[in-house]
Design an enzyme around this catalytic site. Structure first.
Site, mmCIF file in Angstrom:
data_model
loop_
_atom_site.group_PDB
_atom_site.id
_atom_site.type_symbol
_atom_site.label_atom_id
_atom_site.label_comp_id
_atom_site.label_asym_id
_atom_site.label_seq_id
_atom_site.Cartn_x
_atom_site.Cartn_y
_atom_site.Cartn_z
ATOM 1 N N LYS A 26 0.813 -1.230 0.000
ATOM 2 C CA LYS A 26 0.000 0.000 0.000
ATOM 3 C C LYS A 26 0.843 1.276 0.000
ATOM 4 O O LYS A 26 0.384 2.324 -0.450
ATOM 5 C CB LYS A 26 -0.953 0.004 1.193
ATOM 6 C CG LYS A 26 -2.102 -0.984 1.026
ATOM 7 C CD LYS A 26 -3.094 -0.894 2.156
ATOM 8 C CE LYS A 26 -4.181 -1.941 1.972
ATOM 9 N NZ LYS A 26 -5.190 -1.912 3.018
ATOM 10 N N ASP A 75 -10.160 2.606 1.707
ATOM 11 C CA ASP A 75 -10.216 2.119 3.096
ATOM 12 C C ASP A 75 -10.742 3.235 3.999
ATOM 13 O O ASP A 75 -11.489 2.993 4.949
ATOM 14 C CB ASP A 75 -8.801 1.744 3.598
ATOM 15 C CG ASP A 75 -8.316 0.427 3.016
ATOM 16 O OD1 ASP A 75 -9.158 -0.375 2.579
ATOM 17 O OD2 ASP A 75 -7.088 0.219 2.992
#
Ligand code: ATR
Length: 483
Positions: A285, A321
């Site tokens: 990420k 997210d």
């Protein structure tokens, strides 16, 4: 075309497998080496029950099969079974006995000339393929990529050997899974799969997964490719979120898991295939950031990106997210009833959670095993921090969020904060989604807390991702296969 490799040890078992998957597949491979005691009668019974083209194979141990009884017996068995109405016979590159080859040609049985490497992708792979195809046979190469760069090499076959019509290119093992699903993009005639719960070769997916989840057969040059990059990656439920939604929305698109060791190499493959957008999971990420031409406000804030989409000539990074986490507790946040939150963990997932909560001006306490990481995130986000053992001392908590991997299958019995004094009025939010009811969730439920399961956030962030990928709303119909 999908080829089902029959994995039963007796004809009756194989016939049952064939009947179960008949409607999903187009070819069947009979693996004589997997039958416990193969003879002509048994194989004849099997052939009579199968009404699709049959590939006859007897794979040696050194090539990833189970045959250990020597070449003489293998030739005799293959010669006998060749007469039973099969369409193809698979003969290894180094198989030298002329009689079998000659008989196959007399019977107009197609020869698949195969080469196997169960350890690597050989440097001379392209030359080998050319050699295998020399006599007009179907050239099959089943090799074992050990990196995403190796996987990329297999996808280059389509372009490099475009004028070779009859070939099968297979990447074995987990690295090779994209080559099995996107077999048409390697220029392969067909792909192999196994009956549910069995695996004839390393990396074989089940017939159902291939046909119903990935619809591997429907891929064309026009199909848009999406995916998820991670390491590990095969455990992820994201293909179950996106593939059914593409189908329900009538989109010609597929979502594939890519095991990735090196992000730079994946971006090269993504340009080549091309990939239109992808999800990013642990541990990439942050590693994708240098390759992004544009980033959203949230990616800039959090320093972590879970969604990448192609925008013209650039890659744009987003973080779903952040909003996905907020969705299940949106009402409470807007009502201002979450004033104090405890966040367990200080890794990538915790970063999105803490930033999202701070955006709503919640007071946040970060508890982490490694105090230094808790402190760093707390300093960045103007939060408080402590060691994980301080969980026992927390009071007046409105929300507790579990972001670590503790409690994930197969360690279901572990709870990272067994001493947390649940009062019953907290919302307990778990990010782990396998299993659904982690030890942390069970403790919270016993105390009477409202709980939010990891799957709720996974779905929420996945739906937002789908919107970024396609510009469409996520379809209404639930995708219950994710549970
Ligand atoms: P993710 O992106 O899923 O958050 P990560 O960035 O690797 O993954 O972070 C993992 C988190 O789980 C970290 O907070 C880690 O704690 P450390 O910072 O001390 O490593 C936490 N974690 C992992 N295993 C743990 C364990 N056995 N006990 C407690 N915390 C653990």
């Amino acid at each position: 075309m999908l080829c089902l490799t029959l994995t039963g040890s007796h004809a009756s078992e194989c016939i049952e497998q064939f009947r179960e998957y008949r409607n999903l597949i187009h070819l069947v491979e009979i693996r004589l080496d997997l039958l416990s005691d193969p003879d002509r009668d048994e194989v004849a019974q099997l052939c009579q029950s199968i009404d699709v083209p049959i590939i006859l194979t007897c794979r040696r141990k050194q090539d990833g099969g189970a045959w250990e009884q020597g070449e003489k017996l293998r030739t005799a068995l293959l010669l006998t079974c060749l007469e039973l109405g099969v369409s193809y016979i698979d003969l290894e590159e180094d198989y030298k006995r002329q009689e079998l080859e000659q008989r196959a040609r007399e019977l107009s049985v197609n020869i698949i000339r195969s080469y196997h490497d169960t350890r690597k992708v050989p440097e001379d792979m392209f030359a080998r393929l050319v050699k295998l195809s020399k006599r007009g046979d179907i050239a099959k190469i089943a090799v074992t990529p050990q990196s995403i760069t190796d996987t990329h090499i297999l996808f280059n076959v389509e372009r490099e050997l475009a004028d070779m019509p009859n070939k099968i290119v297979i990447g074995m093992g987990e690295w090779g899974i994209p080559t099995r699903i996107l077999y048409k993009r390697t220029g392969s005639l067909f792909t192999y799969c196994s009956p549910e719960g069995t695996s004839a070769a390393s990396g074989h997916l089940s017939a159902k997964t291939m046909a119903e989840l990935y619809r591997a057969d429907r891929v064309t040059q026009a199909t848009q490719i999406f995916g998820v990059v991670g390491n590990p990656v095969m455990h992820t439920s994201s293909p179950m979120i996106h593939n059914p939604a593409f189908h329900q929305s009538g989109l010609d698109a597929i979502y594939v898991p890519f095991l990735v060791d090196n992000v730079r190499s994946f971006f090269k493959l993504a340009e080549r295939l091309p990939v239109t957008g992808f999800s990013v999971t642990v541990p990439h990420k942050q590693q994708v950031l240098p390759f992004l031409g544009r980033i959203s406000r949230e990616v800039k804030l959090i320093g972590s990106c879970n969604t990448v989409v192609r925008k013209g000539s650039l890659w744009k990074g987003l973080n779903t997210d952040f909003y996905g986490f907020l969705q299940p507790i949106q009402a409470e946040l807007e009502a201002g009833t979450i004033r104090k939150a405890v966040v367990i963990g200080a890794g990538g997932a915790a970063r999105s959670v803490v930033w999202a909560l701070r955006n709503y001006r919640c007071k946040v306490v970060i508890l982490n095993r490694t105090a230094q990481k808790a402190r760093k995130l707390a300093e960045e986000t103007n939060s408080q921090w402590d060691e994980i053992s301080a969980a026992a001392n927390q009071e007046h908590v409105d929300l507790i969020v579990q972001t670590t991997s503790v409690g994930m299958e197969p360690n279901d019995q572990l709870n990272p904060v067994p001493d947390f004094p649940f009062s019953g009025r907290e919302i307990a939010y778990e990010l782990v989604y396998k299993p659904q009811r982690t030890a942390f969730i069970q403790a919270a439920e016993q105390a009477g807390c409202r709980v939010v399961y990891g799957m709720q956030m996974l779905l929420a962030q996945g739906k937002l991702q789908f919107e970024s990928f396609t510009g469409l709303s996520y379809p209404q119909e639930p995708t219950d296969s994710t549970s």
